[in-house]
Design a protein around this motif. Structure first.
Motif, PDB file in Angstrom:
ATOM      1  N   GLU A   5       0.841  -1.445  -0.105  1.00 42.79           N
ATOM      2  CA  GLU A   5      -0.084  -0.080   0.087  1.00 42.79           C
ATOM      3  C   GLU A   5       0.736   1.167  -0.050  1.00 42.79           C
ATOM      4  O   GLU A   5       0.543   2.192  -0.662  1.00 42.79           O
ATOM      5  CB  GLU A   5      -0.791  -0.059   0.878  1.00 42.79           C
ATOM      6  N   GLU A   6       1.849   0.807   0.828  1.00 35.26           N
ATOM      7  CA  GLU A   6       2.607   2.470   0.905  1.00 35.26           C
ATOM      8  C   GLU A   6       3.555   2.733  -0.410  1.00 35.26           C
ATOM      9  O   GLU A   6       3.664   3.584  -1.087  1.00 35.26           O
ATOM     10  CB  GLU A   6       3.735   2.229   2.129  1.00 35.26           C
ATOM     11  N   GLU A   7       4.078   1.585  -1.286  1.00 34.83           N
ATOM     12  CA  GLU A   7       4.585   1.719  -2.422  1.00 34.83           C
ATOM     13  C   GLU A   7       3.452   2.371  -3.418  1.00 34.83           C
ATOM     14  O   GLU A   7       3.991   3.225  -4.333  1.00 34.83           O
ATOM     15  CB  GLU A   7       5.038   0.266  -3.013  1.00 34.83           C
ATOM     16  N   GLN A   8       2.427   1.676  -3.435  1.00 36.65           N
ATOM     17  CA  GLN A   8       1.425   2.409  -4.507  1.00 36.65           C
ATOM     18  C   GLN A   8       1.137   3.654  -4.152  1.00 36.65           C
ATOM     19  O   GLN A   8       1.001   4.649  -5.181  1.00 36.65           O
ATOM     20  CB  GLN A   8      -0.055   1.693  -4.228  1.00 36.65           C
ATOM     21  N   ILE A   9       1.060   4.201  -2.741  1.00 37.10           N
ATOM     22  CA  ILE A   9       0.698   5.674  -2.565  1.00 37.10           C
ATOM     23  C   ILE A   9       1.995   6.524  -3.230  1.00 37.10           C
ATOM     24  O   ILE A   9       2.038   7.400  -3.678  1.00 37.10           O
ATOM     25  CB  ILE A   9       0.701   5.846  -1.272  1.00 37.10           C
TER      26      ILE A   9
END
Length: 264
Positions: free
Chosen positions: A236-240
């Motif tokens: 999720e952090e990488e997608q953000i």
């Protein structure tokens, strides 16, 4: 926790058939004795005499010709206890009955006082079956045997008092010796017949199979769940971070420039 339920080694048909046949024989002999006045009591045990020695074999078949309640009171407990013995201990049932039958009769003939009275009836065997089932139930942790024995006591509240001396014409010595032989038979046969109930893990230990490490499996599943949760958060952090935000800025013209444009 699962248990290994090996409760009995007989079947219901045999457990009901053989006691029924025995009662059929007992009642046939009684009716013959009652009808034809055969005085079969003379085939009972006459303690400490050669004449009464044959009673060791024949005593259980003979009941009082004059007292009808004698055979009536012995019939139901004989059927119930013998049926229970055959159902739960079929492989050793015959040996147990013979041990109680002959062992109790021999002790009665050898140790009972010689008063000139004949001892007759199957009640000695009844007491032996009762004690065998009860004590065997303790060794094998089998409450059904206790329940059956206590059920007979419940039906015949005076049964337990039959092993004590009494003024009534009752062979309390036969009851006592039958009870003792039944206990001895239960001790001697404690490793025979159906085995005590066991848990599955006890059987696995005897077979050399290690029981599953449930605590370790739980911790491993918990660790994997935490890893999956951490991976989900990282994704999720990488997608953000991968998202590009583009802003379009249009500068606002000064008011003077607008007026100049109008004049032109």
């Amino acid at each position: 926790m699962k248990r290994f339920n090996y409760i009995h080694d007989g079947n219901m048909l045999e457990a009901l058939l053989y006691p029924f046949l025995l009662l059929l024989i007992l009642w046939s002999i009684y009716l013959m004795d009652f009808t034809f006045h055969l005085d079969l009591y003379k085939y009972g045990v006459l303690p400490q005499t050669m004449e009464g020695l044959k009673g060791i074999f024949f005593m259980p078949f003979i009941h009082s010709q004059r007292d009808f309640t004698h055979i009536v009171n012995n019939s139901l407990p004989t059927f119930v206890l013998l049926a229970a013995l055959i159902y739960y201990y079929r492989k050793i049932a015959l040996y147990v009955v013979l041990a109680i039958w002959l062992g109790g009769g021999f002790l009665l003939w050898n140790l009972a006082p010689s008063t000139g009275s004949y001892h007759i009836g199957i009640s000695g065997v009844i007491y032996g079956l009762f004690s065998f089932l009860f004590v065997s139930g303790i060794f094998r942790k089998r409450t059904p045997m206790w329940a059956i024995s206590l059920f007979v006591i419940f039906l015949y509240g005076s049964l337990i008092w039959g092993i004590f001396p009494t003024e009534k014409p009752i062979s309390w010595e036969g009851h006592l010796f039958g009870l003792i032989v039944g206990i001895v038979a239960a001790i001697a046969a404690r490793n025979q017949g159906p085995k005590p109930l066991k848990y599955w893990y006890e059987i696995e230990q005897e077979m050399g199979i290690e029981p599953p490490d449930l605590e370790g499996m739980y911790k491993e599943n918990l660790r994997r769940a935490q890893e999956r949760e951490e991976m989900r958060k990282a994704q999720e952090e990488e997608q953000i971070k991968a998202q590009n935000v583009v802003y379009y800025y249009i500068p606002k013209q000064p008011a003077e420039d607008k007026d100049q444009n109008k004049e032109q």
